[in-house]
Design a protein around this motif. Sequence first.
Motif, PDB file in Angstrom:
ATOM      1  N   MET A 196      28.814 -56.178 -11.665  1.00 16.31           N
ATOM      2  CA  MET A 196      28.269 -57.537 -11.719  1.00 16.31           C
ATOM      3  C   MET A 196      28.896 -58.518 -10.719  1.00 16.31           C
ATOM      4  N   GLU A 210      26.445 -60.372  -8.122  1.00 12.42           N
ATOM      5  CA  GLU A 210      26.336 -61.834  -8.120  1.00 12.42           C
ATOM      6  C   GLU A 210      26.651 -62.391  -6.729  1.00 12.42           C
ATOM      7  N   ARG A 253      21.990 -59.921 -13.063  1.00  3.90           N
ATOM      8  CA  ARG A 253      21.641 -59.346 -14.372  1.00  3.90           C
ATOM      9  C   ARG A 253      20.294 -58.647 -14.328  1.00  3.90           C
ATOM     10  N   ARG A 285      20.510 -55.379 -12.530  1.00  6.86           N
ATOM     11  CA  ARG A 285      21.114 -54.358 -13.399  1.00  6.86           C
ATOM     12  C   ARG A 285      20.066 -53.791 -14.356  1.00  6.86           C
TER      13      ARG A 285
END
Length: 140
Positions: free
Chosen positions: A45, A49, A59, A62
């Motif tokens: 993450m 990001e 997110r 993912r």
Amino acid sequence: MQSSSDLVRKFTEQPLIRDLPVDAAQAVLALRYCILCRKSERDPMPELERRWGNILAARRYRLVVEAIGHVWPDPFAVAPPCCPRLSFDEGLLADIVTAAGRGDRVRFDCLTGEMLGNDARAMLFAALENFVRARAPGRV
């Protein structure tokens, strides 16, 4: 007339990452990174990001990776991180990211129709569309 070895090379040589549209190249490289993180039990993450500049896009990407893992009929072939060429699966990922970015469900279905059932295609397209929307300024 081309030799048979030239024809085989022409039809089997995968594109270079640098020749892809930026969004597609970023998606392929991010997938490679996610796979590396999974193998080393690290969280992807923070890098996702940083790559896209917002947590929502990270997110949602993912979720794209999870959707691929859920619906892909065979193990997804990922080239090593340093490889300049795409695996065949990565090439397909680049194409479906591009189709979703354009909102082109017909193209997406043409690319995945023989491989995925209706429900799987709908889930993956929705995940890709949500990711693309999260990346676009002012759209969520």
